[in-house]
Design a protein around this motif. Structure first.
Motif, PDB file in Angstrom:
ATOM      1  N   UNK A  44      -7.855 -14.635   6.412  1.00 43.37           N
ATOM      2  CA  UNK A  44      -7.006 -13.473   5.798  1.00 43.37           C
ATOM      3  C   UNK A  44      -5.795 -14.232   5.089  1.00 43.37           C
ATOM      4  N   UNK A  45      -5.654 -15.526   5.231  1.00 41.62           N
ATOM      5  CA  UNK A  45      -4.453 -15.991   4.496  1.00 41.62           C
ATOM      6  C   UNK A  45      -4.784 -16.140   2.941  1.00 41.62           C
ATOM      7  N   UNK A  46      -5.853 -16.364   2.767  1.00 38.24           N
ATOM      8  CA  UNK A  46      -6.514 -16.447   1.315  1.00 38.24           C
ATOM      9  C   UNK A  46      -6.506 -15.276   0.482  1.00 38.24           C
ATOM     10  N   UNK A  47      -6.690 -14.449   1.287  1.00 39.46           N
ATOM     11  CA  UNK A  47      -6.983 -12.927   0.673  1.00 39.46           C
ATOM     12  C   UNK A  47      -5.637 -12.340   0.312  1.00 39.46           C
ATOM     13  N   UNK A  48      -4.663 -12.619   1.247  1.00 33.55           N
ATOM     14  CA  UNK A  48      -3.320 -12.305   1.035  1.00 33.55           C
ATOM     15  C   UNK A  48      -2.673 -13.119  -0.088  1.00 33.55           C
ATOM     16  N   UNK A  49      -2.919 -14.551   0.066  1.00 31.55           N
ATOM     17  CA  UNK A  49      -2.294 -15.218  -1.232  1.00 31.55           C
ATOM     18  C   UNK A  49      -3.002 -14.746  -2.442  1.00 31.55           C
ATOM     19  N   UNK A  50      -4.364 -14.344  -2.446  1.00 33.72           N
ATOM     20  CA  UNK A  50      -4.748 -13.891  -3.820  1.00 33.72           C
ATOM     21  C   UNK A  50      -4.292 -12.617  -4.301  1.00 33.72           C
ATOM     22  N   UNK A  51      -4.018 -11.916  -3.364  1.00 33.05           N
ATOM     23  CA  UNK A  51      -3.411 -10.480  -3.738  1.00 33.05           C
ATOM     24  C   UNK A  51      -1.994 -10.690  -4.136  1.00 33.05           C
ATOM     25  N   UNK A  52      -1.328 -11.798  -3.627  1.00 31.60           N
ATOM     26  CA  UNK A  52       0.127 -12.007  -3.771  1.00 31.60           C
ATOM     27  C   UNK A  52       0.690 -11.924  -5.447  1.00 31.60           C
ATOM     28  N   UNK A  53      -0.146 -12.661  -5.846  1.00 28.78           N
ATOM     29  CA  UNK A  53       0.100 -12.713  -7.507  1.00 28.78           C
ATOM     30  C   UNK A  53       0.200 -11.161  -8.246  1.00 28.78           C
ATOM     31  N   UNK A  54      -0.797 -10.515  -7.999  1.00 26.30           N
ATOM     32  CA  UNK A  54      -0.990  -9.377  -8.686  1.00 26.30           C
ATOM     33  C   UNK A  54       0.048  -8.323  -8.028  1.00 26.30           C
ATOM     34  N   UNK A  55       0.252  -8.272  -6.696  1.00 26.59           N
ATOM     35  CA  UNK A  55       1.253  -7.709  -5.851  1.00 26.59           C
ATOM     36  C   UNK A  55       2.820  -8.044  -6.460  1.00 26.59           C
ATOM     37  N   UNK A  56       2.876  -9.009  -6.728  1.00 24.00           N
ATOM     38  CA  UNK A  56       4.184  -9.391  -7.024  1.00 24.00           C
ATOM     39  C   UNK A  56       4.459  -9.028  -8.649  1.00 24.00           C
ATOM     40  N   UNK A  57       3.303  -9.393  -9.218  1.00 28.66           N
ATOM     41  CA  UNK A  57       3.766  -8.658 -10.532  1.00 28.66           C
ATOM     42  C   UNK A  57       3.803  -7.218 -10.707  1.00 28.66           C
ATOM     43  N   UNK A  58       3.143  -6.415  -9.902  1.00 28.92           N
ATOM     44  CA  UNK A  58       3.128  -5.031  -9.759  1.00 28.92           C
ATOM     45  C   UNK A  58       4.750  -4.787  -9.189  1.00 28.92           C
ATOM     46  N   UNK A  59       4.992  -5.523  -7.894  1.00 30.49           N
ATOM     47  CA  UNK A  59       6.271  -5.121  -7.525  1.00 30.49           C
ATOM     48  C   UNK A  59       7.342  -5.369  -8.367  1.00 30.49           C
ATOM     49  N   UNK A  60       7.185  -6.745  -8.816  1.00 32.87           N
ATOM     50  CA  UNK A  60       8.412  -7.483  -9.704  1.00 32.87           C
ATOM     51  C   UNK A  60       8.445  -6.290 -10.925  1.00 32.87           C
ATOM     52  N   UNK A  61       7.546  -5.677 -11.432  1.00 28.35           N
ATOM     53  CA  UNK A  61       7.981  -4.797 -12.615  1.00 28.35           C
ATOM     54  C   UNK A  61       8.127  -3.344 -12.062  1.00 28.35           C
ATOM     55  N   UNK A  62       7.423  -3.002 -10.802  1.00 27.33           N
ATOM     56  CA  UNK A  62       7.363  -1.745 -10.660  1.00 27.33           C
ATOM     57  C   UNK A  62       8.627  -1.266  -9.569  1.00 27.33           C
ATOM     58  N   UNK A  63       9.087  -2.191  -8.815  1.00 25.94           N
ATOM     59  CA  UNK A  63       9.900  -1.572  -7.969  1.00 25.94           C
ATOM     60  C   UNK A  63      11.283  -1.284  -8.714  1.00 25.94           C
ATOM     61  N   UNK A  64      11.841  -2.271  -9.739  1.00 21.20           N
ATOM     62  CA  UNK A  64      13.170  -1.472 -10.314  1.00 21.20           C
ATOM     63  C   UNK A  64      12.574  -0.098 -10.874  1.00 21.20           C
ATOM     64  N   UNK A  65      11.348  -0.049 -11.568  1.00 22.11           N
ATOM     65  CA  UNK A  65      11.118   1.108 -12.185  1.00 22.11           C
ATOM     66  C   UNK A  65      11.081   2.307 -11.217  1.00 22.11           C
ATOM     67  N   UNK A  66      10.334   2.008  -9.929  1.00 29.57           N
ATOM     68  CA  UNK A  66      10.243   2.980  -8.925  1.00 29.57           C
ATOM     69  C   UNK A  66      11.991   3.344  -8.382  1.00 29.57           C
ATOM     70  N   UNK A  67      12.736   2.363  -8.554  1.00 34.90           N
ATOM     71  CA  UNK A  67      14.081   2.843  -7.964  1.00 34.90           C
ATOM     72  C   UNK A  67      14.701   3.569  -8.890  1.00 34.90           C
ATOM     73  N   UNK A  68      14.556   3.196 -10.359  1.00 34.67           N
ATOM     74  CA  UNK A  68      15.097   4.127 -11.371  1.00 34.67           C
ATOM     75  C   UNK A  68      14.449   5.470 -11.571  1.00 34.67           C
ATOM     76  N   UNK A  69      13.322   5.538 -11.369  1.00 36.16           N
ATOM     77  CA  UNK A  69      12.631   6.807 -11.357  1.00 36.16           C
ATOM     78  C   UNK A  69      13.012   7.543 -10.094  1.00 36.16           C
ATOM     79  N   UNK A  70      13.656   7.259  -9.008  1.00 35.19           N
ATOM     80  CA  UNK A  70      13.587   7.756  -7.746  1.00 35.19           C
ATOM     81  C   UNK A  70      15.023   7.934  -7.659  1.00 35.19           C
TER      82      UNK A  70
END
Lengths: 453, 316
Positions: A19-45
């Motif tokens: 499970x760790x491999x798939x979690x770490x594999x998805x971590x990069x795109x997840x952080x990319x999305x979250x890193x950029x998306x969360x501030x936007x989400x906060x702003x839009x919300x």
């Protein structure tokens, strides 16, 4: 060959089914999305602030209208952008942009309690009442703006429910500045229509280059390759380091669990090393495939034109094949080196002696790659890209800028020659390290390579 | 009987240290051969050279007709001194994987793994992860992994270390079973009892050199018999008896002593005992001890920290 494939398969499965491999594999795109998306989400919300504007005295007449006009103008501008985006088939992106930009404000008429209260204690009491978070929803406001003129210049006092809320103050400041400038220009005899013309004027500046795809005007299509190069360089760097680190840990685990000696009695050192390198390469390719899949899906749905352009850039001139070649060479150089180091170590601490300097060297291409984005032919970028250990990353970053073919060919030859040398060195060190109990140091590593260990 | 393994003047040098010096011996096909020696005698280095994991500095090795163990690795099974298997694999997966590396098809490897695990009483552990098994169970699994491909030659490096008596007995049975199936077994150990019970032949190594090669009986014969006498007997009187090579006083309580009498080579002990009675010595107790492989080991290697120096001198 069969043993190599068996070892490769075991290596791949051992990691891929965790499970760790798939979690770490998805971590990069997840952080990319979250890193950029969360501030936007906060702003839009962010909730729309209820703001009331009060003019203090006859001298301030018209200031509230200026603020209202500025707010309306901003809303119109955003609506226009959404419409433009929709026409380009990017309605979702346009709506997203609109939701995060622009003032989140709604102007309401001032509550009577505020307008009738005389400046001073009575007004302050009324203010505290409407700004109080416990006030009823129909009476409560988020900010109250008092506008006045002192010596003919507009001034504002902004009361907000939250002390750290600067949004309203910033918006009012800009609105008053624009209004004052317009009035000053009009007072100086400039026709109001001319003032508006100046206000709305946006000079059209077009960039041209003989190297542009069109042969003249520089478009987004011309800028995308440089971004692709930089992205490929970073991606390659992170994949190579990830793969090599997996390999290092895997070999260390086998060494500490005393499996290496059993393996060595069943397969040759080169079969084991090749199998492990191959298995982790498959893992790395899985990572790349997942990342590429996610990236392509997101980009295709958000901006199909950009996705098509990127695809075209990658295929034009065989750029994608250069990236593959740099990836293979880079991975080989570092993977076998890390595996050989792992063969001497049972814990990460054992590996620090050699890993520290290697990691420091690996930071160099990261720093230089950013320079390659704007100046791919800068002397420092060119010189460093000739160093085989930096070649995969720096040449990936430079490749889309059409470096001289001779440089591409020679750096590729240098890189693969070094990779072959590393495979030879690592093979010897791996075999010696796997059966050795000596503490890892540059000296012991050197002795293992030269066969004196 | 033809040899499955032949070493001729094999030496191994690490830097300035000679780990193995001029070592020659043979292991006949189908036999169980004990490779004995104290810690640091060069046993593991020798086994690694036989397997081809390390090159010999000089000399010649012939294993199953090949000059290098790597050329016949599929016909060899190896259990290293320090054990380890992939912790997240099940025993069946681990055994099948190592079997596959030796050329055994995966389905056949799994089938044999299940059979062998059942035979060894590990049927219930088949689906557990290796990390969940006890040391003894893991060691059995590793031995099964080493022999699942039915090798002609099995090399076991200190196979009994770390096992409780029950598992040691089980392992002895496994080794006998391998030999009964026609495999040649070479195992290293410094525990003589196992070698004494199992081996057709032993090779003793001391400080990198061969100290002895032959059968267990021949090894024992290199060590003298010992006669323990108890009574009011002086060491001098005991020393005057026929067939005595040396005397050691083990205890002395008001003139009543326990004496350890080392008999001369070829002396059976009966004549010495008879002479003791006939000469009127105050014999209150006696015991005639046959030499063990342990005694032979000590005598041949001179490596026994518990043994007083006088004993070695007496033997010599």
């Amino acid at each position: 060959m069969k043993r190599t494939l068996l070892i490769a398969r075991r290596e791949y499965v051992a990691y891929a089914k965790t499970v760790g491999f798939w979690l770490s594999l998805l971590a990069f795109p997840m952080f990319a999305v979250l890193g950029g998306g969360i501030p936007l989400l906060i702003r839009s919300a962010e909730p729309i602030k209820v703001v009331t504007v009060i003019e203090d005295g006859p001298a301030a007449t018209g200031l509230a209208a200026e603020v209202r006009a500025a707010l309306q103008e901003e809303k119109d501008r955003l609506a226009e952008r959404v419409q433009e985006a929709a026409q380009k088939g990017q309605a979702a992106a346009g709506r997203a942009a609109a939701s995060i930009s622009g003032p989140k404000m709604r102007l309401i008429d001032a509550p009577p309690a505020l307008t009738v209260a005389a400046p001073g204690a009575a007004r302050e009491a009324a203010l505290r009442e409407v700004l109080d978070k416990d006030a009823s929803k129909d009476r409560r406001v988020d900010a109250v703006v008092f506008l006045s003129r002192v010596d003919g210049k507009p001034q504002a006092q902004v009361w907000t429910a939250r002390a750290m809320d600067n949004d309203v103050a910033d918006f009012v400041r800009n609105a008053l500045r624009t209004g004052y400038r317009d009035q000053a220009l009009t007072a100086a005899g400039v026709a109001p229509s001319l003032v508006e013309q100046i206000e709305s004027f946006k000079p059209e500046v077009k960039a041209f280059s003989p190297n542009a795809a069109s042969g003249g005007e520089v478009s987004m299509r011309d800028r995308i390759p440089a971004f692709i190069g930089l992205g490929a360089g970073f991606l390659l760097w992170s994949l190579v380091i990830t793969g090599a680190s997996i390999l290092l840990n895997s070999v260390m685990e086998e060494k500490s669990n005393k499996i290496l000696e059993v393996l060595l009695s069943s397969a040759s050192a080169s079969e084991i090393l090749t199998g492990k390198v191959l298995g982790v390469a498959m893992l790395t390719l899985t990572v790349l495939a997942v990342w590429a899949g996610i990236g392509t899906s997101v980009l295709t749905s958000a901006s199909p034109d950009t996705a098509a352009t990127i695809g075209q850039v990658l295929l034009d001139g065989g750029l994608v094949f250069y990236f593959i070649a740099y990836m293979v060479g880079g991975y080989l150089m570092y993977a076998v080196l890390f595996a050989a180091i792992g063969a001497f170590c049972e814990t990460p601490r054992d590996a620090q002696t050699l890993m520290g300097p290697i990691m420091m060297i690996l930071v160099v291409p990261i720093l230089v790659m950013q320079m390659a984005l704007t100046s791919p032919d800068a002397p420092v970028v060119k010189v460093l890209s000739w160093i085989p250990f930096f070649t995969p990353f720096l040449m990936s970053a430079r490749a889309p800028s059409d470096p001289p073919l001779i440089e591409v060919v020679l750096t590729l030859i240098g890189m693969f020659a070094t990779a072959a040398l590393m495979v030879w060195i690592a093979g010897r060190a791996f075999r010696a390290g796997a059966l050795s109990d000596v503490k890892l140091s540059w000296k012991t590593f050197g002795r293992a390579v030269t066969g004196r260990g | 009987m033809t040899a499955a393994l032949t070493l001729e003047s094999v030496s191994k040098r690490y830097g300035g240290f000679d780990a193995v010096r001029d070592l020659s011996f043979e292991v006949p096909k189908g036999s169980i051969c004990g490779f004995l020696g104290p810690n640091g005698a060069g046993k593991t280095s020798t086994l690694r050279m036989i397997l081809g994991l390390q090159p010999a500095t000089s000399g010649r090795i012939d294993i199953l007709g090949a000059p290098d163990g790597r050329l016949v690795r599929d016909r060899i099974g190896f259990l290293p001194e320090e054990r380890g298997l992939y912790k997240k694999m099940t025993p069946v997966e681990a055994i099948a994987f190592f079997g596959a590396l030796k050329g055994l098809p995966s389905h056949e490897g799994k089938k044999r793994a299940r059979q062998l695990l059942e035979q060894q009483g590990l049927g219930a552990a088949q689906k557990k992860k290796m990390k969940e098994l006890s040391k003894g169970m893991a060691q059995k699994v590793q031995l099964i992994a080493a022999v699942v491909h039915r090798p002609e030659f099995v090399i076991l490096d200190e196979p009994f270390s770390g096992l409780d008596p029950m598992n040691q007995q089980g392992l002895e049975e496994m080794i006998r079973g391998l030999a009964a199936d026609g495999a040649t077994v070479l195992f290293s150990t410094h525990v003589m009892q196992h070698a004494e019970r199992l081996c057709d032949k032993v090779v003793l190594l001391a400080k990198g050199r061969k100290a002895f090669e032959g059968t267990v009986e021949e090894a024992k014969a290199t060590s003298p018999r010992v006669l323990d006498l108890e009574g009011a007997i002086s060491p001098e009187a005991a020393g005057a008896l026929p067939g005595v090579a040396g005397v050691e006083t083990l205890s002395d309580q008001d003139g009543v002593r326990r004496l350890k009498i080392v008999l001369a080579a070829g002396a059976g002990g009966q004549d010495t005992l008879k002479a003791a009675f006939l000469s009127g010595l105050d014999v209150r107790g006696f015991a005639l001890k046959e030499p063990t492989l342990h005694d032979a080991f000590i005598g041949l290697t001179g490596d026994n920290p518990d043994q007083p120096a006088v004993r070695a001198e007496a033997v010599q």
